[in-house]
Design a protein around this motif. Structure first.
Motif, PDB file in Angstrom:
ATOM      1  N   UNK A  50      45.020  33.315  50.633  1.00 41.64           N
ATOM      2  CA  UNK A  50      46.428  33.416  51.024  1.00 41.64           C
ATOM      3  C   UNK A  50      47.298  32.637  50.042  1.00 41.64           C
ATOM      4  N   UNK A  51      46.824  31.460  49.638  1.00 45.88           N
ATOM      5  CA  UNK A  51      47.556  30.679  48.652  1.00 45.88           C
ATOM      6  C   UNK A  51      47.624  31.384  47.313  1.00 45.88           C
ATOM      7  N   UNK A  52      46.506  31.991  46.904  1.00 49.16           N
ATOM      8  CA  UNK A  52      46.481  32.738  45.643  1.00 49.16           C
ATOM      9  C   UNK A  52      47.476  33.890  45.686  1.00 49.16           C
ATOM     10  N   UNK A  53      47.522  34.555  46.817  1.00 46.94           N
ATOM     11  CA  UNK A  53      48.458  35.680  46.967  1.00 46.94           C
ATOM     12  C   UNK A  53      49.898  35.234  46.749  1.00 46.94           C
ATOM     13  N   UNK A  54      50.282  34.133  47.387  1.00 46.74           N
ATOM     14  CA  UNK A  54      51.654  33.637  47.251  1.00 46.74           C
ATOM     15  C   UNK A  54      51.970  33.281  45.801  1.00 46.74           C
ATOM     16  N   UNK A  55      51.019  32.676  45.107  1.00 44.87           N
ATOM     17  CA  UNK A  55      51.215  32.296  43.708  1.00 44.87           C
ATOM     18  C   UNK A  55      51.365  33.529  42.818  1.00 44.87           C
ATOM     19  N   UNK A  56      50.499  34.518  43.031  1.00 47.53           N
ATOM     20  CA  UNK A  56      50.591  35.748  42.247  1.00 47.53           C
ATOM     21  C   UNK A  56      51.907  36.478  42.516  1.00 47.53           C
ATOM     22  N   UNK A  57      52.334  36.502  43.769  1.00 46.35           N
ATOM     23  CA  UNK A  57      53.589  37.182  44.106  1.00 46.35           C
ATOM     24  C   UNK A  57      54.767  36.520  43.398  1.00 46.35           C
ATOM     25  N   UNK A  58      54.785  35.194  43.369  1.00 47.82           N
ATOM     26  CA  UNK A  58      55.870  34.495  42.684  1.00 47.82           C
ATOM     27  C   UNK A  58      55.822  34.764  41.180  1.00 47.82           C
ATOM     28  N   UNK A  59      54.621  34.714  40.605  1.00 54.15           N
ATOM     29  CA  UNK A  59      54.481  34.994  39.181  1.00 54.15           C
ATOM     30  C   UNK A  59      54.888  36.416  38.834  1.00 54.15           C
ATOM     31  N   UNK A  60      54.531  37.359  39.698  1.00 51.50           N
ATOM     32  CA  UNK A  60      54.869  38.763  39.456  1.00 51.50           C
ATOM     33  C   UNK A  60      56.384  38.964  39.465  1.00 51.50           C
ATOM     34  N   UNK A  61      57.057  38.320  40.402  1.00 50.83           N
ATOM     35  CA  UNK A  61      58.515  38.441  40.460  1.00 50.83           C
ATOM     36  C   UNK A  61      59.150  37.955  39.159  1.00 50.83           C
ATOM     37  N   UNK A  62      58.604  36.887  38.599  1.00 53.20           N
ATOM     38  CA  UNK A  62      59.148  36.348  37.346  1.00 53.20           C
ATOM     39  C   UNK A  62      58.930  37.313  36.186  1.00 53.20           C
ATOM     40  N   UNK A  63      57.692  37.810  36.037  1.00 53.09           N
ATOM     41  CA  UNK A  63      57.425  38.674  34.879  1.00 53.09           C
ATOM     42  C   UNK A  63      58.118  40.020  35.007  1.00 53.09           C
ATOM     43  N   UNK A  64      58.387  40.455  36.235  1.00 49.22           N
ATOM     44  CA  UNK A  64      59.192  41.677  36.392  1.00 49.22           C
ATOM     45  C   UNK A  64      60.597  41.435  35.842  1.00 49.22           C
ATOM     46  N   UNK A  65      61.160  40.263  36.132  1.00 50.69           N
ATOM     47  CA  UNK A  65      62.490  39.955  35.604  1.00 50.69           C
ATOM     48  C   UNK A  65      62.472  39.866  34.084  1.00 50.69           C
ATOM     49  N   UNK A  66      61.368  39.326  33.543  1.00 49.55           N
ATOM     50  CA  UNK A  66      61.250  39.192  32.090  1.00 49.55           C
ATOM     51  C   UNK A  66      60.959  40.522  31.408  1.00 49.55           C
ATOM     52  N   UNK A  67      60.435  41.488  32.164  1.00 48.52           N
ATOM     53  CA  UNK A  67      60.156  42.808  31.606  1.00 48.52           C
ATOM     54  C   UNK A  67      58.904  42.876  30.752  1.00 48.52           C
ATOM     55  N   UNK A  68      57.988  41.929  30.941  1.00 44.66           N
ATOM     56  CA  UNK A  68      56.751  41.875  30.148  1.00 44.66           C
ATOM     57  C   UNK A  68      55.712  42.794  30.794  1.00 44.66           C
ATOM     58  N   UNK A  69      55.574  44.000  30.238  1.00 43.11           N
ATOM     59  CA  UNK A  69      54.734  45.026  30.877  1.00 43.11           C
ATOM     60  C   UNK A  69      53.255  44.603  30.977  1.00 43.11           C
ATOM     61  N   UNK A  70      52.751  43.985  29.937  1.00 42.32           N
ATOM     62  CA  UNK A  70      51.347  43.577  29.961  1.00 42.32           C
ATOM     63  C   UNK A  70      51.095  42.542  31.056  1.00 42.32           C
ATOM     64  N   UNK A  71      51.996  41.587  31.185  1.00 36.93           N
ATOM     65  CA  UNK A  71      51.808  40.549  32.204  1.00 36.93           C
ATOM     66  C   UNK A  71      52.094  41.084  33.603  1.00 36.93           C
ATOM     67  N   UNK A  72      52.998  42.045  33.707  1.00 36.57           N
ATOM     68  CA  UNK A  72      53.211  42.705  35.001  1.00 36.57           C
ATOM     69  C   UNK A  72      51.913  43.367  35.454  1.00 36.57           C
ATOM     70  N   UNK A  73      51.280  44.105  34.540  1.00 37.08           N
ATOM     71  CA  UNK A  73      50.023  44.780  34.875  1.00 37.08           C
ATOM     72  C   UNK A  73      48.961  43.774  35.297  1.00 37.08           C
ATOM     73  N   UNK A  74      48.864  42.658  34.562  1.00 38.75           N
ATOM     74  CA  UNK A  74      47.856  41.660  34.878  1.00 38.75           C
ATOM     75  C   UNK A  74      48.063  41.021  36.230  1.00 38.75           C
ATOM     76  N   UNK A  75      49.312  40.679  36.547  1.00 40.74           N
ATOM     77  CA  UNK A  75      49.575  40.046  37.838  1.00 40.74           C
ATOM     78  C   UNK A  75      49.470  41.043  38.987  1.00 40.74           C
ATOM     79  N   UNK A  76      49.851  42.287  38.758  1.00 40.10           N
ATOM     80  CA  UNK A  76      49.623  43.320  39.773  1.00 40.10           C
ATOM     81  C   UNK A  76      48.132  43.448  40.069  1.00 40.10           C
ATOM     82  N   UNK A  77      47.334  43.409  39.008  1.00 41.81           N
ATOM     83  CA  UNK A  77      45.883  43.527  39.180  1.00 41.81           C
ATOM     84  C   UNK A  77      45.324  42.341  39.956  1.00 41.81           C
ATOM     85  N   UNK A  78      45.749  41.137  39.580  1.00 47.45           N
ATOM     86  CA  UNK A  78      45.277  39.938  40.279  1.00 47.45           C
ATOM     87  C   UNK A  78      45.722  39.951  41.736  1.00 47.45           C
ATOM     88  N   UNK A  79      46.980  40.298  41.970  1.00 44.68           N
ATOM     89  CA  UNK A  79      47.508  40.340  43.330  1.00 44.68           C
ATOM     90  C   UNK A  79      46.799  41.411  44.156  1.00 44.68           C
TER      91      UNK A  79
END
Length: 201
Positions: A50-79
């Protein structure tokens, strides 16, 4: 991160938490997202999904704002992977499918292979054995093409388990034996334990 690689996940989490405070204080969004991702991995290793999920969700929101497609894919995969562990297969499938689409778009073969494997796992009940096997086979072929050893081992193990269920014990033994050898070579105790369990079946 050195402590993490030394299998001291508790210490690693503490160090990463300190680094996260510094990154936030400096307003470094890219670094914050990177640390959140690493904290998510360590939290998952410690069983705090549950803690990992919250961390990944926060990270994903950031990289979506940054527009980094590779990191979006990675965090989506981890989440998606951790949401699958939490038993929320439908949401996990959506996250992993989005990750897979981006990995295909940017041509990341290793990412495609890993996302296919995890998508097969979370959609196994809904999609059935044939579709699941096809995804695992595609994952395995792609992983072999880039020597992505963890995904090779995981897909071999999954295909072996499917072969067992289908009553094809000769094929199952071959797949699981190779999976076990690769897991032992990578020093992956969790993978070894799972494959041994499948071999016992």
């Amino acid at each position: 991160v050195l402590a993490w690689h030394q299998a001291d996940s508790v210490r690693a989490r503490a160090l990463l938490a300190e680094a996260l405070e510094i990154a936030r204080a400096h307003g470094d969004q890219a670094m914050t997202a990177s640390i959140l991702n690493n904290l998510g991995i360590v939290s998952g290793d410690l069983g705090d999904y549950a803690g990992a999920r919250a961390l990944y969700e926060e990270g994903l929101a950031i990289v979506r704002r940054l527009g980094d497609r590779a990191r979006i894919a990675g965090l989506l995969h981890s989440l998606g992977s951790v949401v699958g562990v939490l038993g929320e297969d439908a949401e996990a499938g959506d996250l992993l499918a989005e990750s897979l689409a981006i990995y295909r778009e940017i041509g990341n073969t290793e990412g495609i292979a890993a996302a296919l494997h995890n998508l097969a796992s979370v959609r196994r009940k809904s999609d059935g054995a044939d579709a699941t096997r096809a995804r695992y086979l595609e994952s395995l072929a792609l992983a072999r093409s880039v020597d992505a050893h963890p995904t090779i081992a995981a897909s071999l193990d999954a295909l072996g388990a499917l072969a067992c269920e289908a009553g094809d014990f000769a094929a199952a033994r071959g797949l699981l034996t190779e999976a076990l050898a690769r897991e032992s070579e990578m020093d992956d105790p969790r993978g070894v334990a799972q494959t041994l369990e499948h071999l016992a079946d």
